[in-house]
Design a protein around this motif. Structure first.
Motif, PDB file in Angstrom:
ATOM      1  N   LEU A  10       0.825  -1.201   0.000  1.00 15.62           N
ATOM      2  CA  LEU A  10       0.000   0.000   0.000  1.00 15.62           C
ATOM      3  C   LEU A  10       0.864   1.258   0.000  1.00 15.62           C
ATOM      4  O   LEU A  10       0.645   2.178  -0.802  1.00 15.62           O
ATOM      5  CB  LEU A  10      -0.920  -0.002   1.221  1.00 15.62           C
ATOM      6  CG  LEU A  10      -1.789   1.237   1.405  1.00 15.62           C
ATOM      7  CD1 LEU A  10      -2.860   1.282   0.329  1.00 15.62           C
ATOM      8  CD2 LEU A  10      -2.402   1.259   2.784  1.00 15.62           C
ATOM      9  N   PHE A  11       1.858   1.303   0.879  1.00 17.33           N
ATOM     10  CA  PHE A  11       2.706   2.498   0.928  1.00 17.33           C
ATOM     11  C   PHE A  11       3.642   2.588  -0.271  1.00 17.33           C
ATOM     12  O   PHE A  11       4.036   3.682  -0.662  1.00 17.33           O
ATOM     13  CB  PHE A  11       3.476   2.556   2.245  1.00 17.33           C
ATOM     14  CG  PHE A  11       2.643   3.058   3.371  1.00 17.33           C
ATOM     15  CD1 PHE A  11       2.266   4.391   3.424  1.00 17.33           C
ATOM     16  CD2 PHE A  11       2.208   2.210   4.364  1.00 17.33           C
ATOM     17  CE1 PHE A  11       1.472   4.859   4.444  1.00 17.33           C
ATOM     18  CE2 PHE A  11       1.416   2.668   5.401  1.00 17.33           C
ATOM     19  CZ  PHE A  11       1.048   4.001   5.430  1.00 17.33           C
ATOM     20  N   ALA A  12       3.985   1.457  -0.877  1.00 14.70           N
ATOM     21  CA  ALA A  12       4.754   1.516  -2.123  1.00 14.70           C
ATOM     22  C   ALA A  12       3.917   2.144  -3.235  1.00 14.70           C
ATOM     23  O   ALA A  12       4.417   2.955  -4.022  1.00 14.70           O
ATOM     24  CB  ALA A  12       5.216   0.116  -2.518  1.00 14.70           C
ATOM     25  N   ALA A  13       2.637   1.797  -3.279  1.00 12.70           N
ATOM     26  CA  ALA A  13       1.749   2.409  -4.280  1.00 12.70           C
ATOM     27  C   ALA A  13       1.550   3.895  -4.013  1.00 12.70           C
ATOM     28  O   ALA A  13       1.523   4.703  -4.953  1.00 12.70           O
ATOM     29  CB  ALA A  13       0.408   1.685  -4.282  1.00 12.70           C
ATOM     30  N   VAL A  14       1.446   4.267  -2.735  1.00 10.64           N
ATOM     31  CA  VAL A  14       1.303   5.682  -2.381  1.00 10.64           C
ATOM     32  C   VAL A  14       2.563   6.459  -2.775  1.00 10.64           C
ATOM     33  O   VAL A  14       2.481   7.556  -3.346  1.00 10.64           O
ATOM     34  CB  VAL A  14       0.995   5.832  -0.872  1.00 10.64           C
ATOM     35  CG1 VAL A  14       1.120   7.271  -0.423  1.00 10.64           C
ATOM     36  CG2 VAL A  14      -0.391   5.307  -0.568  1.00 10.64           C
ATOM     37  N   THR A  15       3.725   5.878  -2.483  1.00  8.06           N
ATOM     38  CA  THR A  15       4.982   6.529  -2.848  1.00  8.06           C
ATOM     39  C   THR A  15       5.094   6.683  -4.356  1.00  8.06           C
ATOM     40  O   THR A  15       5.499   7.738  -4.856  1.00  8.06           O
ATOM     41  CB  THR A  15       6.177   5.714  -2.313  1.00  8.06           C
ATOM     42  OG1 THR A  15       6.034   5.544  -0.914  1.00  8.06           O
ATOM     43  CG2 THR A  15       7.486   6.418  -2.609  1.00  8.06           C
ATOM     44  N   LEU A  16       4.731   5.665  -5.082  1.00  6.30           N
ATOM     45  CA  LEU A  16       4.785   5.722  -6.549  1.00  6.30           C
ATOM     46  C   LEU A  16       3.812   6.758  -7.103  1.00  6.30           C
ATOM     47  O   LEU A  16       4.145   7.516  -8.019  1.00  6.30           O
ATOM     48  CB  LEU A  16       4.487   4.346  -7.135  1.00  6.30           C
ATOM     49  CG  LEU A  16       4.600   4.215  -8.649  1.00  6.30           C
ATOM     50  CD1 LEU A  16       6.034   4.464  -9.088  1.00  6.30           C
ATOM     51  CD2 LEU A  16       4.135   2.854  -9.083  1.00  6.30           C
ATOM     52  N   ALA A  17       2.615   6.831  -6.522  1.00 11.98           N
ATOM     53  CA  ALA A  17       1.622   7.803  -6.990  1.00 11.98           C
ATOM     54  C   ALA A  17       2.096   9.238  -6.727  1.00 11.98           C
ATOM     55  O   ALA A  17       1.980  10.102  -7.608  1.00 11.98           O
ATOM     56  CB  ALA A  17       0.292   7.555  -6.298  1.00 11.98           C
ATOM     57  N   PHE A  18       2.631   9.490  -5.525  1.00  8.83           N
ATOM     58  CA  PHE A  18       3.142  10.826  -5.233  1.00  8.83           C
ATOM     59  C   PHE A  18       4.329  11.172  -6.133  1.00  8.83           C
ATOM     60  O   PHE A  18       4.446  12.305  -6.611  1.00  8.83           O
ATOM     61  CB  PHE A  18       3.573  10.943  -3.768  1.00  8.83           C
ATOM     62  CG  PHE A  18       2.448  11.276  -2.827  1.00  8.83           C
ATOM     63  CD1 PHE A  18       1.680  12.410  -3.005  1.00  8.83           C
ATOM     64  CD2 PHE A  18       2.176  10.457  -1.746  1.00  8.83           C
ATOM     65  CE1 PHE A  18       0.656  12.716  -2.134  1.00  8.83           C
ATOM     66  CE2 PHE A  18       1.157  10.755  -0.865  1.00  8.83           C
ATOM     67  CZ  PHE A  18       0.389  11.894  -1.061  1.00  8.83           C
ATOM     68  N   SER A  19       5.198  10.216  -6.378  1.00  5.64           N
ATOM     69  CA  SER A  19       6.366  10.471  -7.223  1.00  5.64           C
ATOM     70  C   SER A  19       5.959  10.777  -8.663  1.00  5.64           C
ATOM     71  O   SER A  19       6.522  11.674  -9.299  1.00  5.64           O
ATOM     72  CB  SER A  19       7.310   9.278  -7.186  1.00  5.64           C
ATOM     73  OG  SER A  19       7.735   9.034  -5.874  1.00  5.64           O
ATOM     74  N   LEU A  20       4.997  10.048  -9.168  1.00  5.81           N
ATOM     75  CA  LEU A  20       4.492  10.350 -10.513  1.00  5.81           C
ATOM     76  C   LEU A  20       3.810  11.710 -10.540  1.00  5.81           C
ATOM     77  O   LEU A  20       3.897  12.439 -11.537  1.00  5.81           O
ATOM     78  CB  LEU A  20       3.525   9.266 -10.977  1.00  5.81           C
ATOM     79  CG  LEU A  20       4.151   7.954 -11.420  1.00  5.81           C
ATOM     80  CD1 LEU A  20       3.068   6.921 -11.705  1.00  5.81           C
ATOM     81  CD2 LEU A  20       5.018   8.171 -12.634  1.00  5.81           C
ATOM     82  N   GLY A  21       3.139  12.060  -9.457  1.00  5.69           N
ATOM     83  CA  GLY A  21       2.524  13.373  -9.369  1.00  5.69           C
ATOM     84  C   GLY A  21       3.542  14.495  -9.397  1.00  5.69           C
ATOM     85  O   GLY A  21       3.312  15.546  -9.991  1.00  5.69           O
TER      86      GLY A  21
END
Length: 90
Positions: A10-21
């Motif tokens: 879950l936090f890997a997906a959150v980190t990836l989403a913020f990084s893409l943002g």
């Protein structure tokens, strides 16, 4: 052990989403805010690895220092667009 794997994913997906943002954001201020979210979620990864000191340094140095510096730089260098719209009557 299953909960730790789910939390990591879950936090890997959150980190990836913020990084893409951060990369895809058009506004520099929004990119800086998204960078804060990405760096905070990296600190959560450190907590999950039981490295609380490094997580605290991540928050203090990167989120607290670098992000605030970037935010102030963006706010102080942003031009006021209303001056460009004024038409001089002359």
């Amino acid at each position: 052990m299953v909960y730790a794997t789910i939390a990591f994913g879950l936090f890997a997906a959150v980190t990836l989403a913020f990084s893409l943002g951060v990369v895809l954001a058009r506004d520099v201020f929004h990119a800086a805010l998204l960078l804060g979210g990405a760096l905070t979620s990296v600190a959560v990864h450190y907590v999950m690895l039981q490295a609380e000191f490094i997580a605290a340094m991540q928050i203090l140095v990167y989120v607290g220092g670098v992000l605030i510096l970037v935010t102030f730089a963006v706010m102080l260098t942003r031009s006021d667009d209303t001056d460009d719209l004024e038409v001089s009557s002359g």
